[in-house]
Structure formats: C-alpha cells, structure tokens
Design a protein around this motif. Sequence first.
Motif, PDB file in Angstrom:
ATOM      1  N   ARG A 124      -9.809   6.061  11.751  1.00 26.45           N
ATOM      2  CA  ARG A 124      -9.408   4.697  11.403  1.00 26.45           C
ATOM      3  C   ARG A 124      -8.416   4.110  12.402  1.00 26.45           C
ATOM      4  N   ALA A 125      -7.728   4.950  13.156  1.00 23.38           N
ATOM      5  CA  ALA A 125      -6.687   4.455  14.064  1.00 23.38           C
ATOM      6  C   ALA A 125      -7.224   3.447  15.079  1.00 23.38           C
ATOM      7  N   PRO A 126      -8.297   3.744  15.835  1.00 23.34           N
ATOM      8  CA  PRO A 126      -8.763   2.738  16.809  1.00 23.34           C
ATOM      9  C   PRO A 126      -9.360   1.492  16.174  1.00 23.34           C
ATOM     10  N   LEU A 127      -9.741   1.600  14.892  1.00 26.29           N
ATOM     11  CA  LEU A 127     -10.325   0.447  14.199  1.00 26.29           C
ATOM     12  C   LEU A 127      -9.281  -0.380  13.453  1.00 26.29           C
ATOM     13  N   HIS A 128      -8.030   0.100  13.452  1.00 29.31           N
ATOM     14  CA  HIS A 128      -6.932  -0.587  12.752  1.00 29.31           C
ATOM     15  C   HIS A 128      -7.268  -0.803  11.272  1.00 29.31           C
ATOM     16  N   MET A 129      -7.622   0.286  10.631  1.00 28.35           N
ATOM     17  CA  MET A 129      -7.947   0.275   9.212  1.00 28.35           C
ATOM     18  C   MET A 129      -6.811   0.930   8.429  1.00 28.35           C
ATOM     19  N   PRO A 130      -6.577   0.474   7.182  1.00 22.19           N
ATOM     20  CA  PRO A 130      -5.527   1.110   6.374  1.00 22.19           C
ATOM     21  C   PRO A 130      -5.917   2.551   6.045  1.00 22.19           C
ATOM     22  N   PRO A 131      -4.915   3.449   5.928  1.00 19.94           N
ATOM     23  CA  PRO A 131      -3.477   3.182   5.935  1.00 19.94           C
ATOM     24  C   PRO A 131      -2.821   3.284   7.306  1.00 19.94           C
ATOM     25  N   VAL A 132      -3.621   3.288   8.383  1.00 24.24           N
ATOM     26  CA  VAL A 132      -3.019   3.305   9.719  1.00 24.24           C
ATOM     27  C   VAL A 132      -2.197   2.050   9.931  1.00 24.24           C
ATOM     28  N   VAL A 133      -2.651   0.940   9.389  1.00 25.40           N
ATOM     29  CA  VAL A 133      -1.902  -0.320   9.406  1.00 25.40           C
ATOM     30  C   VAL A 133      -1.804  -0.827   7.973  1.00 25.40           C
ATOM     31  N   ARG A 134      -0.913  -1.767   7.762  1.00 28.37           N
ATOM     32  CA  ARG A 134      -0.823  -2.436   6.476  1.00 28.37           C
ATOM     33  C   ARG A 134      -1.696  -3.688   6.491  1.00 28.37           C
ATOM     34  N   VAL A 135      -2.150  -4.077   5.308  1.00 25.59           N
ATOM     35  CA  VAL A 135      -3.034  -5.236   5.189  1.00 25.59           C
ATOM     36  C   VAL A 135      -2.503  -6.151   4.097  1.00 25.59           C
ATOM     37  N   ALA A 136      -2.434  -7.445   4.398  1.00 25.03           N
ATOM     38  CA  ALA A 136      -2.035  -8.454   3.419  1.00 25.03           C
ATOM     39  C   ALA A 136      -3.212  -9.374   3.154  1.00 25.03           C
ATOM     40  N   ALA A 137      -3.441  -9.700   1.892  1.00 32.42           N
ATOM     41  CA  ALA A 137      -4.472 -10.650   1.497  1.00 32.42           C
ATOM     42  C   ALA A 137      -3.800 -11.979   1.162  1.00 32.42           C
ATOM     43  N   VAL A 138      -4.265 -13.044   1.808  1.00 32.49           N
ATOM     44  CA  VAL A 138      -3.717 -14.386   1.589  1.00 32.49           C
ATOM     45  C   VAL A 138      -4.838 -15.235   1.013  1.00 32.49           C
ATOM     46  N   GLU A 139      -4.664 -15.724  -0.206  1.00 28.13           N
ATOM     47  CA  GLU A 139      -5.728 -16.447  -0.895  1.00 28.13           C
ATOM     48  C   GLU A 139      -5.187 -17.742  -1.483  1.00 28.13           C
ATOM     49  N   GLY A 140      -5.990 -18.773  -1.430  1.00 25.65           N
ATOM     50  CA  GLY A 140      -5.602 -20.065  -1.991  1.00 25.65           C
ATOM     51  C   GLY A 140      -6.490 -21.166  -1.449  1.00 25.65           C
ATOM     52  N   THR A 141      -6.028 -22.391  -1.568  1.00 28.32           N
ATOM     53  CA  THR A 141      -6.780 -23.501  -1.001  1.00 28.32           C
ATOM     54  C   THR A 141      -6.779 -23.395   0.521  1.00 28.32           C
ATOM     55  N   ALA A 142      -7.768 -23.996   1.150  1.00 25.26           N
ATOM     56  CA  ALA A 142      -7.894 -23.891   2.607  1.00 25.26           C
ATOM     57  C   ALA A 142      -6.651 -24.410   3.339  1.00 25.26           C
ATOM     58  N   PRO A 143      -6.092 -25.579   2.960  1.00 21.68           N
ATOM     59  CA  PRO A 143      -4.869 -26.026   3.659  1.00 21.68           C
ATOM     60  C   PRO A 143      -3.692 -25.078   3.465  1.00 21.68           C
ATOM     61  N   ALA A 144      -3.552 -24.521   2.258  1.00 28.73           N
ATOM     62  CA  ALA A 144      -2.424 -23.626   1.998  1.00 28.73           C
ATOM     63  C   ALA A 144      -2.543 -22.350   2.814  1.00 28.73           C
ATOM     64  N   GLU A 195     -14.252 -18.046  -4.689  1.00 30.09           N
ATOM     65  CA  GLU A 195     -14.646 -18.844  -5.840  1.00 30.09           C
ATOM     66  C   GLU A 195     -13.653 -19.979  -6.071  1.00 30.09           C
ATOM     67  N   GLU A 196     -14.102 -21.015  -6.776  1.00 24.50           N
ATOM     68  CA  GLU A 196     -13.276 -22.144  -7.207  1.00 24.50           C
ATOM     69  C   GLU A 196     -12.567 -22.819  -6.041  1.00 24.50           C
ATOM     70  N   ALA A 197     -13.323 -23.093  -4.986  1.00 23.46           N
ATOM     71  CA  ALA A 197     -12.824 -23.872  -3.846  1.00 23.46           C
ATOM     72  C   ALA A 197     -11.612 -23.231  -3.186  1.00 23.46           C
ATOM     73  N   THR A 198     -11.570 -21.923  -3.141  1.00 26.77           N
ATOM     74  CA  THR A 198     -10.485 -21.219  -2.468  1.00 26.77           C
ATOM     75  C   THR A 198     -11.048 -20.400  -1.313  1.00 26.77           C
ATOM     76  N   VAL A 199     -10.149 -19.985  -0.431  1.00 22.72           N
ATOM     77  CA  VAL A 199     -10.522 -19.144   0.699  1.00 22.72           C
ATOM     78  C   VAL A 199      -9.589 -17.939   0.716  1.00 22.72           C
ATOM     79  N   ARG A 200      -9.992 -16.933   1.478  1.00 20.88           N
ATOM     80  CA  ARG A 200      -9.185 -15.716   1.567  1.00 20.88           C
ATOM     81  C   ARG A 200      -9.187 -15.202   2.992  1.00 20.88           C
ATOM     82  N   ALA A 201      -8.011 -14.769   3.429  1.00 21.20           N
ATOM     83  CA  ALA A 201      -7.869 -14.173   4.751  1.00 21.20           C
ATOM     84  C   ALA A 201      -7.128 -12.853   4.623  1.00 21.20           C
TER      85      ALA A 201
END
Length: 653
Positions: free
Chosen positions: A548-568, A595-601
């Motif tokens: 996972r190290a060369p692919l930057h996959m957890p738990p080698v790195v931390r991951v945050a999920a950011v979800e909400g409306t597209a502008p937010a 779902e419900e007009a939201t996006v996730r990154a």
Amino acid sequence: MTARPTARVLIDSPLPQLDRLFDYVVPAALIETARPGVRVKVPLRTMGRTVEGYLVERGEESDADRPLSELEDVVSPVVVLPPGLYATARRAADRAAGSASDILRLVIPKRMVRAEKAWAAAPAPDAPAVTDDAVAWARSVTAQYPDLASAVTGGERVALDAPPRPGDVAPAWAELLAAIAVETLASGRSAVVVVPDHRDEAHVLGVLAGQVAESAVVRDDARRSGPERYASYLRLLADVPCIVVGNRSTVYAPAHDVGVVVIWDDGDPLLAEPLSPGVHARDAALVRQEVEGSALVFAGITRTTDVERLVALGWVRDIPARRRESPRVVLSATREGESRGTRVPSAAFAAAREALADGPVLVQVARPGYAPVLVCADCRTPARCAHCAGPLRARRPGAVPDCTWCGRSAPAWSCAACSSPRLRMASSGSERTADELGRAFPNTRVIVSDGEHQITHVDPKPALVIATRGAEPFVAGGYRAVILLDGDRMLMTEQLRIAEACLRWWSDAAALAAPGAPVHLVGVAGPAARALATWTQPAYARAELAERAPLHMPPVVRVAAVEGTAPAVSGALAQLRTDVPALSEAAVLGPVPREEATVRALVRFEYAQGRAVAESLRASVIAEALRGRRRRGAPPGPRNTLKVRLDVPDLDL
C-alpha cells in the motif's frame, strides 16, 4: 479592583460553532456548588434560550467591564467530567476535526435522578482486594509473554498475538485480557478492557467472575438501561480502582488511576464509532495513553495493518509469546474426479465425518439466510426488485422470493435483461447449508448461528454448527474440526481491506478448534490463505503495508472524507490547499456526485500533516455552518452543507 469569579463552560450542542469554552460569571448563590466537572445551565444569547453544558474551569477575572452572562443553575453537584476525560475528549476531537461535546455525549450517560440519589445515599465503595490465588493465576497466564508485566507497569504501548485456543470456560484470549486486568488491579490501579461486542464482553466477564469480587468489576455498554449505565458511570468516578469491561465508548471510561487500557481485536468494525466525529477506539486509546501515561495493550488473534504500522515505527512494542501456538490448518481443494463446483471437498467432508464421532464440528459460511443471492437462470443477471431495485432472496426452496430492502414479494418476477421468468440460487446461506449438510450427515444434530439465530455457547456433544462469520458459538475444549466455506466469495467483496478482514474471520474461527483438530480452508489460495496456513498474520500485515505504501493507501496515509454541497466542498478544498501547501497534487480524489445533490471528495495526507489538515477542515465546517445560519431567507436545503470525517479506512467513493 475586585476580581469576579468566572466559569468556563463547554456547551452540550452539536453545532460546530459552539465547540469552544464560553465564559460566565458565577453568582454568589452558586459559588459553592459550581465546581469544575458539574453539569450547569447557562444562557446562550445567540440562540435566545438556556442550554446545558459542563463547567470545565473556574477562575477569576479582573476585567469587570467585559460583559458576561451569569450561570443560570447547577443541574447536579456531582462531578461527572473529570479533567482527564475532558483533556482526552478535546484531543481526540481536535485530531478528528470534530466537537468535544459529541465525544462526551457518547461517554457520559444522561442524568438519572433516582440512580444519582441512590448513589449519594450509599456508602463509598471499598477498595477491592485481590486474593493471592488470583494474583498467582494472573501471573501464570501473563508469564507466557516475557516482559509483559514490566511493560504494563512501565506504561508502555504493547502489541500481543493472543493464543489461538479455547479454554474450559472461555477462549484463551479472554483469560489473557482478564489476567492483565487482575494484575493491574492488584497493583492498586484500574484497568479498562475494550471489546467489540457483547459476546466478547461475556467471555471476559466470565473469567473475571472466578478471580475477583463482583464489586471490583464495572460493566459498561449501551445494552444496559439508562439507570444502570448512569449508576455504573458514577461508580467509575469513585476514588477506588476497578476493572471496566465494555464496548467502544468504554475506551474513555474515567476510572480511578488507570494503569492499562486493553483493546481486543481492533480490526473488528464494531470498534469504529459511526457517530460524529467517528473516532476509532484504537485512535482514542492512543490519544488517552499520551494524555494519561497509562499502559496500552493491543491484542488479537490477527494483527491489523494499523497496529503493525505502529510496531514498524517503534511506537508500539511487539511482545511475542514464549511458546508459539498455531492451529492445524489445511488448504482444502477439490481432488481429481471431483467437480470444481463442489462446495465441500472430499478431504473436508471426511474430516467432518471423523470429527463428529467425538464432538461438534464448526462450518463457517459467508451469509445468513437460505439463498441470499438469486440470479436469472438463463443469463445469470442478478435478480432485482421491481419497486426499489434491491436484491431478491429465497427463504426456502420453491418459496416466492422477496426483496431484502423493502420486503415486497415478487411472485411474477421476470428478468430485466432477457425477460426470463426462471430464477436460480447463486449462493448458499447458513440455512441452506444446514439443510444440505443435514441430509449429508443424517441423524446428526444441526445448529445454526447467525444474525437471526444468535447462539453464544454449544455443548461439546456431536453436532454440526453452521455459523456466519463472527457468530461462531464457543465450545468448551474446542471444536473437533473446523471447515471454512465461501472464502473465495468473501474475497470478491470490493473493499480495500477485504483480504485482511477475511484473514481475521478465518483466524478467529480457527482459534475455536481444539488443539490438534483440523481446520480446512476450502477453495482459497493466495497470500491470505498462506498466512492462515502458516499462522503468520503479522508478516501478512507487513506485506500489506509494503504494497500500500507506493499507492498511498491507508493506513500508510490518513484519509479525510469531505461531503456536502458542491460549493461547500470546493471551498473547503481550496482553503485546505492554502492552509496546507505541502499537500501533494494527487492528494485529493474527486469530488464525485452523491445522493441528494451532494458531492464527496477524499483527501489523502501524511500523518505529520494531520493537525494542519484537521484544523483547516474544521474551520471550513464552522465557516459553512455560520454562513448557512445567516441565510435566513434562503430556500429550504440541507441543514449541514459540509461534513468532514477523518481516518476513513477505505477509499470508497
């Protein structure tokens, strides 16, 4: 100028903009009762009402010109928020970009007046006495691991591979956890034992019942009633040590002078907190260990990649057992002349037949029910409900299929791809497996244990025990044979950690086998199967980390999920780039529609960048909440336009 007494209060509110300490003047009538740690009521001018909170600090202020509101009332004189608990909750919330009040809401039960009055009227609990026999027993168990006792006494972080064998009362791992707790209690300090579910909790409590007094053990889990939970919590606040056993929120338990926190099977998803801010029990334990300096023990039949990463960094010390134990695992495949679709190969079938003469045989399957998956008999397209598109299932042969989502029956189903009305069972659940094996082994008792039929213990008489993963009953002395089915289907699940999870499921089942009993893993090859056969789970975790190290996959790195409306979401990501310029170009994945007009990154970042990323995302959440509050004339829409969750285990967009 005369100084006025002040109090700093944490508001009990889910609103992110209120996650800070507010200053209030302590009126003369509350000087004696308004102590740090008590529940209070305070006016909140921005909301125009009175809210509850926790008094965190007391002080004096000489600036009498600063306008401050007064404390409204003290809800209860009982100090329910010790300083150590607040410090841990604050640190854990900051690390996860969340609110401290959300964590405290998981830990501190709601006030129950009758339970509180009964506690106040009762005499203070006596310090528990541990007998010499109990201490001798505990030392004999922990002696299997050299330097374990000194490591716990010295407040170290330790990783243990638990012995994979059953005992006469409980699994050997439960005896190990109980022994660590008993030794710590004998030294005059408290022990906190955190387990995934009530079955594990019952095992540990069963062992402790034979070694220490009932009053020395505090059970802490959400299955108890409100008064019981509150009474147990008040017992923890007493100035006498105890042993606390419970589920994921127990990791914060404010017991007196904690000497060790033990986390059992940190790879179990039940230890991942689903509620905001979603701090895993493993991460909360690491934070608590830094705050309090108590020892921390990670124990399990297998080793997670998260713990192995800490071992590789030298942050956690690996203490191997004095004598290595391992079950007798056989990689069972179909022989020449057998159909490749044979579910139970002849070798495993013969092992089960031979073992049934002496005792029970465990058969692990992937799913509950009769036929969890139905497909079109002509084109093999998965059968779906015409109303909600949920998967169809069959409860019995010839029965009308029904939907697993909405529950509607589908008597006149036809395939959407080829219009065929014929269905075929594509997989076997626990009930269908029980029917098939019951016919293959006539006059044999068949027991099913799954989500609908929960069985915790089985007697050592001959029986076929069909269990789904994680629902295997305990047998005193162990099963005479274990057969692991559907391993290939388990590995097909589209998850980053599915191989690691399968190895944990198989290993936990194999650990229930009697010493020397065969464990057949059917139809599986590859690294996970070899790790099970050679019983080298830590080495498998190291190999996973290396991949996972060369692919930057957890738990080698931390991951945050950011979800909400597209502008937010776009605004939060832009601000994050500004606040943390060291983020790589490939750090952000998405955004993608939800779902419900939201996006996730998803945001991948190094552990050293964790504080900066958490502070930036938390600031964006607060700014977005304040911006939404100001738009009073705006049309109705989602109340929380931005949600953030750190340490997402899988990159699942």
